[in-house]
Design a protein around this motif. Structure first.
Motif, mmCIF file in Angstrom:
data_model
loop_
_atom_site.group_PDB
_atom_site.id
_atom_site.type_symbol
_atom_site.label_atom_id
_atom_site.label_comp_id
_atom_site.label_asym_id
_atom_site.label_seq_id
_atom_site.Cartn_x
_atom_site.Cartn_y
_atom_site.Cartn_z
ATOM 1 N N THR A 42 107.479 35.135 77.827
ATOM 2 C CA THR A 42 106.500 36.218 77.954
ATOM 3 C C THR A 42 105.289 35.832 78.788
ATOM 4 O OG1 THR A 42 105.558 35.552 75.808
ATOM 5 C CG2 THR A 42 107.151 37.382 75.807
ATOM 6 N N TRP A 43 105.063 34.536 78.995
ATOM 7 C CA TRP A 43 103.940 34.135 79.860
ATOM 8 C C TRP A 43 104.115 34.700 81.260
ATOM 9 C CZ3 TRP A 43 104.692 31.799 84.489
ATOM 10 C CH2 TRP A 43 105.919 31.170 84.703
ATOM 11 N N ALA A 44 105.375 34.969 81.647
ATOM 12 C CA ALA A 44 105.684 35.428 82.999
ATOM 13 C C ALA A 44 105.654 36.945 83.135
ATOM 14 C CB ALA A 44 107.052 34.904 83.428
ATOM 15 N N LEU A 45 105.347 37.668 82.071
ATOM 16 C CA LEU A 45 105.310 39.128 82.166
ATOM 17 C C LEU A 45 104.317 39.632 83.215
ATOM 18 C CD1 LEU A 45 105.600 40.190 78.410
ATOM 19 C CD2 LEU A 45 107.332 40.405 80.200
ATOM 20 N N PRO A 46 103.109 39.050 83.321
ATOM 21 C CA PRO A 46 102.200 39.504 84.391
ATOM 22 C C PRO A 46 102.761 39.266 85.784
ATOM 23 C CG PRO A 46 101.012 38.231 82.745
ATOM 24 C CD PRO A 46 102.466 38.056 82.442
ATOM 25 N N ALA A 47 103.496 38.172 85.967
ATOM 26 C CA ALA A 47 104.102 37.899 87.269
ATOM 27 C C ALA A 47 105.161 38.946 87.595
ATOM 28 C CB ALA A 47 104.710 36.499 87.281
ATOM 29 N N ALA A 48 105.956 39.326 86.587
ATOM 30 C CA ALA A 48 106.945 40.384 86.796
ATOM 31 C C ALA A 48 106.247 41.707 87.106
ATOM 32 C CB ALA A 48 107.835 40.527 85.562
ATOM 33 N N GLY A 49 105.136 41.966 86.409
ATOM 34 C CA GLY A 49 104.372 43.176 86.680
ATOM 35 C C GLY A 49 103.795 43.186 88.078
ATOM 36 N N LEU A 50 103.416 42.014 88.556
ATOM 37 C CA LEU A 50 102.877 41.908 89.904
ATOM 38 C C LEU A 50 103.896 42.384 90.941
ATOM 39 C CD1 LEU A 50 100.412 40.885 91.540
ATOM 40 C CD2 LEU A 50 101.560 38.676 91.672
ATOM 41 N N LEU A 51 105.158 42.048 90.727
ATOM 42 C CA LEU A 51 106.212 42.490 91.640
ATOM 43 C C LEU A 51 106.368 44.011 91.610
ATOM 44 C CD1 LEU A 51 108.948 39.772 90.975
ATOM 45 C CD2 LEU A 51 107.380 39.941 92.921
ATOM 46 N N GLY A 185 101.694 30.033 71.358
ATOM 47 C CA GLY A 185 100.323 30.075 71.852
ATOM 48 C C GLY A 185 100.202 29.780 73.331
ATOM 49 N N ARG A 186 101.007 28.864 73.839
ATOM 50 C CA ARG A 186 100.935 28.518 75.255
ATOM 51 C C ARG A 186 101.301 29.708 76.136
ATOM 52 N NH1 ARG A 186 104.125 23.290 77.300
ATOM 53 N NH2 ARG A 186 102.556 22.369 75.908
ATOM 54 N N SER A 187 102.318 30.466 75.722
ATOM 55 C CA SER A 187 102.719 31.644 76.497
ATOM 56 C C SER A 187 101.634 32.706 76.460
ATOM 57 C CB SER A 187 104.034 32.208 75.953
ATOM 58 O OG SER A 187 105.092 31.294 76.127
ATOM 59 N N VAL A 188 101.019 32.891 75.293
ATOM 60 C CA VAL A 188 99.930 33.863 75.158
ATOM 61 C C VAL A 188 98.772 33.510 76.084
ATOM 62 C CG1 VAL A 188 98.190 34.792 73.583
ATOM 63 C CG2 VAL A 188 100.537 34.477 72.788
ATOM 64 N N ALA A 189 98.369 32.237 76.073
ATOM 65 C CA ALA A 189 97.234 31.798 76.881
ATOM 66 C C ALA A 189 97.536 31.879 78.373
ATOM 67 C CB ALA A 189 96.849 30.363 76.505
ATOM 68 N N THR A 190 98.738 31.470 78.769
ATOM 69 C CA THR A 190 99.098 31.502 80.185
ATOM 70 C C THR A 190 99.161 32.926 80.709
ATOM 71 O OG1 THR A 190 100.400 29.471 79.918
ATOM 72 C CG2 THR A 190 100.833 30.802 81.884
ATOM 73 N N SER A 191 99.758 33.823 79.932
ATOM 74 C CA SER A 191 99.839 35.222 80.333
ATOM 75 C C SER A 191 98.451 35.825 80.499
ATOM 76 C CB SER A 191 100.629 36.014 79.289
ATOM 77 O OG SER A 191 100.689 37.385 79.610
ATOM 78 N N PHE A 192 97.572 35.538 79.542
ATOM 79 C CA PHE A 192 96.200 36.061 79.612
ATOM 80 C C PHE A 192 95.478 35.525 80.840
ATOM 81 C CE2 PHE A 192 91.655 35.754 78.649
ATOM 82 C CZ PHE A 192 91.374 37.067 78.310
ATOM 83 N N ALA A 193 95.673 34.249 81.144
ATOM 84 C CA ALA A 193 95.020 33.643 82.305
ATOM 85 C C ALA A 193 95.491 34.286 83.605
ATOM 86 C CB ALA A 193 95.287 32.143 82.331
ATOM 87 N N ILE A 194 96.793 34.538 83.706
ATOM 88 C CA ILE A 194 97.329 35.164 84.929
ATOM 89 C C ILE A 194 96.778 36.574 85.081
ATOM 90 C CG2 ILE A 194 99.421 36.001 86.062
ATOM 91 C CD1 ILE A 194 100.928 33.703 84.732
ATOM 92 N N GLY A 195 96.762 37.322 84.001
ATOM 93 C CA GLY A 195 96.240 38.687 84.069
ATOM 94 C C GLY A 195 94.767 38.727 84.413
ATOM 95 N N THR A 196 93.995 37.831 83.825
ATOM 96 C CA THR A 196 92.563 37.768 84.119
ATOM 97 C C THR A 196 92.317 37.407 85.574
ATOM 98 O OG1 THR A 196 92.081 37.109 81.830
ATOM 99 C CG2 THR A 196 90.392 36.669 83.486
ATOM 100 N N LEU A 197 93.090 36.460 86.088
ATOM 101 C CA LEU A 197 92.947 36.067 87.486
ATOM 102 C C LEU A 197 93.272 37.237 88.413
ATOM 103 C CD1 LEU A 197 92.482 33.849 89.602
ATOM 104 C CD2 LEU A 197 94.907 33.259 89.401
ATOM 105 N N ALA A 198 94.324 37.974 88.090
ATOM 106 C CA ALA A 198 94.698 39.133 88.910
ATOM 107 C C ALA A 198 93.570 40.162 88.934
ATOM 108 C CB ALA A 198 95.986 39.762 88.374
ATOM 109 N N LEU A 199 92.965 40.411 87.781
ATOM 110 C CA LEU A 199 91.855 41.361 87.719
ATOM 111 C C LEU A 199 90.654 40.875 88.520
ATOM 112 C CD1 LEU A 199 91.767 42.533 83.987
ATOM 113 C CD2 LEU A 199 92.297 43.920 85.988
ATOM 114 N N ALA A 200 90.318 39.598 88.376
ATOM 115 C CA ALA A 200 89.157 39.053 89.068
ATOM 116 C C ALA A 200 89.335 39.095 90.578
ATOM 117 C CB ALA A 200 88.897 37.619 88.603
ATOM 118 N N LEU A 201 90.535 38.775 91.042
ATOM 119 C CA LEU A 201 90.797 38.778 92.485
ATOM 120 C C LEU A 201 90.790 40.190 93.051
ATOM 121 C CD1 LEU A 201 93.617 36.075 92.768
ATOM 122 C CD2 LEU A 201 91.210 35.849 93.429
#
Length: 261
Positions: A42-51, A185-201
């Motif tokens: 699930t950490w990769a869900l934001p990456a899939a959403g990006l596509l 927890g690692r997947s939760v944190a990684t997913s949140f970090a990717i989503g936050t980065l996408a929003l910030a950029l």
């Protein structure tokens, strides 16, 4: 095989699992989908959403390039994202509205949510979802800004799903969400970090913070509603969460980036 190669193989496998989880793309994973595999991926869900967002953005850009208006281009972009995902999240939103709005008991609400037919609540909420997202994209108008907004919306709207799945227990012992399991927890944190980065950029730090606050509040409200009415979350609830996230992010983008380059 070296440890680095093993890590890369696992990352690619997780990306494939995530893509197959939220899209209809033929991306079978080389990693066995055993117990806990979906939860870990699930950490990769934001990456899939990006596509997904990128596909919609490209269609928007092509539509504008051939002379179509922003209104039509926005509608085509939304149709593209719905097609790629098989309207999975839209279906979840409609089922959630029908179940929570139409059922009187917990059992009846869950029964309605499993029914493939759509009711009046579902129709109304889908019209509202498409209308708000279409209006936001049409207001932003400029292709590059629309591309950023779509990519950020589809990535960040899925970034909170692992946390939601981890914090809110499944409402029933079977179904899509229950079978996936609780993300670590690692997947939760990684997913949140990717989503936050996408929003910030895409939006800039300040606007990204506004979007994150709104997403958090929406997630808390939906979690409370789901727990009170059906005892937890389901795949349909997760779909509704994603849709609400898309709407909020695109509205924030339209409010702050209207007329942007």
């Amino acid at each position: 095989m070296t440890p680095r190669a093993d890590i890369l193989k696992d990352v690619v496998a997780d990306l494939r699992i995530a893509a197959s989880f939220v899209t209809i793309l033929p991306v079978a994973s080389s990693k066995p989908s055993g117990e806990g595999a979906i939860a870990r991926a699930t950490w990769a869900l934001p990456a899939a959403g990006l596509l997904v967002g990128l596909a919609g953005a490209l269609v928007y850009k092509v539509a504008i390039r051939v002379g179509l208006t922003p209104d039509i281009a926005a509608l085509l972009a939304l149709a593209t994202t719905a097609l790629i995902t098989g309207a999975l999240h839209e279906d979840g939103l409609a089922d959630t509205a029908d179940g929570l709005g139409g059922g009187r008991t917990r059992e009846r609400k869950l029964e309605i949510m499993r029914d493939s037919r759509i009711g009046s609540y579902g129709v109304c909420v889908l019209i509202l979802s498409f209308g708000l997202r279409w209006s936001a994209l049409a207001a932003i108008a400029r292709p590059w800004t629309v591309m950023l907004a779509l990519c950020a919306a589809h990535a960040a709207a899925r970034a909170g799903l692992p946390a939601f799945m981890s914090l809110v227990a499944p409402a029933r012992p079977d179904g899509l969400s229950a079978n996936a399991g609780a993300p670590p927890g690692r997947s939760v944190a990684t997913s949140f970090a990717i989503g936050t980065l996408a929003l910030a950029l895409a939006l800039g730090p300040g606007k990204a913070l506004v979007a994150l606050v709104l997403l958090s509040l929406a997630g808390l409200m939906l979690a409370r509603l789901a727990i009170r009415q059906i005892g937890g979350q389901t795949g349909d609830i997760l779909g509704a969460f994603e849709q609400v996230g898309e709407i909020l992010i695109l509205l924030v983008a339209a409010a702050f980036l209207h007329g942007g380059g």
